[in-house]
Design a protein around this motif. Structure first.
Motif, PDB file in Angstrom:
ATOM      1  N   ARG A  41       0.784  -1.127   0.115  1.00 44.48           N
ATOM      2  CA  ARG A  41       0.165  -0.026   0.085  1.00 44.48           C
ATOM      3  C   ARG A  41       1.146   1.315  -0.277  1.00 44.48           C
ATOM      4  N   ARG A  42       2.064   1.276   0.799  1.00 43.85           N
ATOM      5  CA  ARG A  42       2.831   2.374   0.984  1.00 43.85           C
ATOM      6  C   ARG A  42       3.505   2.354  -0.738  1.00 43.85           C
ATOM      7  N   GLU A  43       3.995   1.347  -1.227  1.00 42.29           N
ATOM      8  CA  GLU A  43       4.462   1.474  -2.597  1.00 42.29           C
ATOM      9  C   GLU A  43       3.516   1.876  -3.512  1.00 42.29           C
ATOM     10  N   LYS A  44       2.336   1.706  -3.247  1.00 39.39           N
ATOM     11  CA  LYS A  44       1.160   2.029  -4.138  1.00 39.39           C
ATOM     12  C   LYS A  44       1.075   3.647  -4.276  1.00 39.39           C
ATOM     13  N   ALA A  45       1.062   3.926  -2.992  1.00 37.13           N
ATOM     14  CA  ALA A  45       0.839   5.311  -2.675  1.00 37.13           C
ATOM     15  C   ALA A  45       1.989   6.328  -3.239  1.00 37.13           C
ATOM     16  N   ARG A  46       3.198   5.530  -3.256  1.00 40.76           N
ATOM     17  CA  ARG A  46       4.486   6.273  -3.872  1.00 40.76           C
ATOM     18  C   ARG A  46       4.249   6.455  -5.330  1.00 40.76           C
ATOM     19  N   TRP A  47       3.781   5.481  -5.986  1.00 38.05           N
ATOM     20  CA  TRP A  47       3.483   5.414  -7.365  1.00 38.05           C
ATOM     21  C   TRP A  47       2.462   6.287  -7.700  1.00 38.05           C
ATOM     22  N   GLN A  48       1.771   6.834  -7.055  1.00 36.17           N
ATOM     23  CA  GLN A  48       0.657   7.949  -7.376  1.00 36.17           C
ATOM     24  C   GLN A  48       1.146   9.037  -7.534  1.00 36.17           C
ATOM     25  N   ASP A  49       2.398   9.283  -6.869  1.00 33.88           N
ATOM     26  CA  ASP A  49       3.053  10.561  -7.090  1.00 33.88           C
ATOM     27  C   ASP A  49       3.524  10.955  -8.510  1.00 33.88           C
ATOM     28  N   PRO A  50       3.357  11.799  -9.308  1.00 36.61           N
ATOM     29  CA  PRO A  50       3.985  11.944 -10.700  1.00 36.61           C
ATOM     30  C   PRO A  50       5.492  12.201 -10.691  1.00 36.61           C
ATOM     31  N   GLU A  51       5.723  13.036  -9.795  1.00 33.23           N
ATOM     32  CA  GLU A  51       7.262  13.047  -9.723  1.00 33.23           C
ATOM     33  C   GLU A  51       7.987  11.946  -9.300  1.00 33.23           C
ATOM     34  N   VAL A  54       7.188   8.833 -10.042  1.00 31.83           N
ATOM     35  CA  VAL A  54       6.983   8.317 -11.566  1.00 31.83           C
ATOM     36  C   VAL A  54       7.990   8.590 -12.613  1.00 31.83           C
ATOM     37  N   LYS A  55       8.375   9.903 -12.575  1.00 38.86           N
ATOM     38  CA  LYS A  55       9.231  10.534 -13.433  1.00 38.86           C
ATOM     39  C   LYS A  55      10.556  10.047 -13.050  1.00 38.86           C
ATOM     40  N   ALA A  56      10.716  10.327 -11.526  1.00 36.35           N
ATOM     41  CA  ALA A  56      12.427   9.718 -11.201  1.00 36.35           C
ATOM     42  C   ALA A  56      12.640   8.245 -11.593  1.00 36.35           C
ATOM     43  N   GLN A  57      11.484   7.432 -11.186  1.00 36.00           N
ATOM     44  CA  GLN A  57      11.623   5.948 -11.809  1.00 36.00           C
ATOM     45  C   GLN A  57      11.870   5.696 -13.481  1.00 36.00           C
ATOM     46  N   ALA A  58      11.295   6.574 -14.137  1.00 37.75           N
ATOM     47  CA  ALA A  58      11.637   6.457 -15.405  1.00 37.75           C
ATOM     48  C   ALA A  58      12.507   6.654 -15.973  1.00 37.75           C
ATOM     49  N   ARG A  59      13.255   7.820 -15.254  1.00 36.72           N
ATOM     50  CA  ARG A  59      14.542   8.426 -15.689  1.00 36.72           C
ATOM     51  C   ARG A  59      15.657   7.149 -15.092  1.00 36.72           C
ATOM     52  N   ALA A  60      15.410   6.728 -14.055  1.00 42.33           N
ATOM     53  CA  ALA A  60      16.362   5.894 -13.522  1.00 42.33           C
ATOM     54  C   ALA A  60      16.402   4.376 -14.088  1.00 42.33           C
TER      55      ALA A  60
END
Length: 162
Positions: A65-75, A77-83
């Motif tokens: 649930r905590r991880e899902k909440a983190r993935w709701q944040d667009p910033e 998601v951008k950081a993960q896409a870059r990394a």
């Protein structure tokens, strides 16, 4: 002395009928209660194991649930896409730095170093390599067991690919 008898003192049998019945009843009770007691103890251990598994599952659900909440944040998601995917924003020039020391250790190490080198490749390179491998396997005619393997297809060795 064995022949002497004390007057008024009669010899008693070792076990009276009451003692024999009492011993039989106690043995019966022990035999009857042994199996349910063993089942009770094993069920208690199963219950505690199930509770531990349920607690572990609850912790995993909370973590997800905590991880899902983190993935709701667009910033995020951008950081993960870059990394992870090596994406860049429009107008940016992405660079991937290569450690020259890693190349020196890779060439001097044994054949077991193929695993880390493969993990260092981006995911899309691995996907493309598997597509190439599937393509060469599909183009090759079925070979007899004694036949030599088919040569690999020629690749374009232009400098922009490497």
């Amino acid at each position: 002395m064995a022949g002497w008898k004390i007057p008024g003192f009669a010899a008693r049998p070792r076990f009276t009928s009451r003692a024999t019945v009492l011993v039989l009843v106690l043995c019966s009770l022990v035999a009857i209660l042994a199996y349910p007691t063993r089942q009770f103890i094993s069920q208690r251990s199963e219950i505690s194991a199930q509770r531990a598994r349920a607690e572990h599952a609850r912790q995993q659900v909370e973590q997800l649930r905590r991880e899902k909440a983190r993935w709701q944040d667009p910033e995020f998601v951008k950081a993960q896409a870059r990394a992870r995917l090596h994406y860049a924003m429009p107008g940016e020039t992405p660079f991937i730095s290569v450690d020259p020391a890693a190349g020196a250790t890779k060439s001097s190490s044994s054949a077991g170093a193929a695993g880390p080198a493969k993990a260092a490749k981006p995911w899309y390179a691995s996907v493309w390599d598997s597509v190439d491998a599937a393509d060469t396997a599909a183009l090759a005619p079925p070979a007899a067991p004694a036949a030599a393997p088919a040569p690999a297809p020629a690749r374009d060795s232009s400098p922009h690919d490497h």
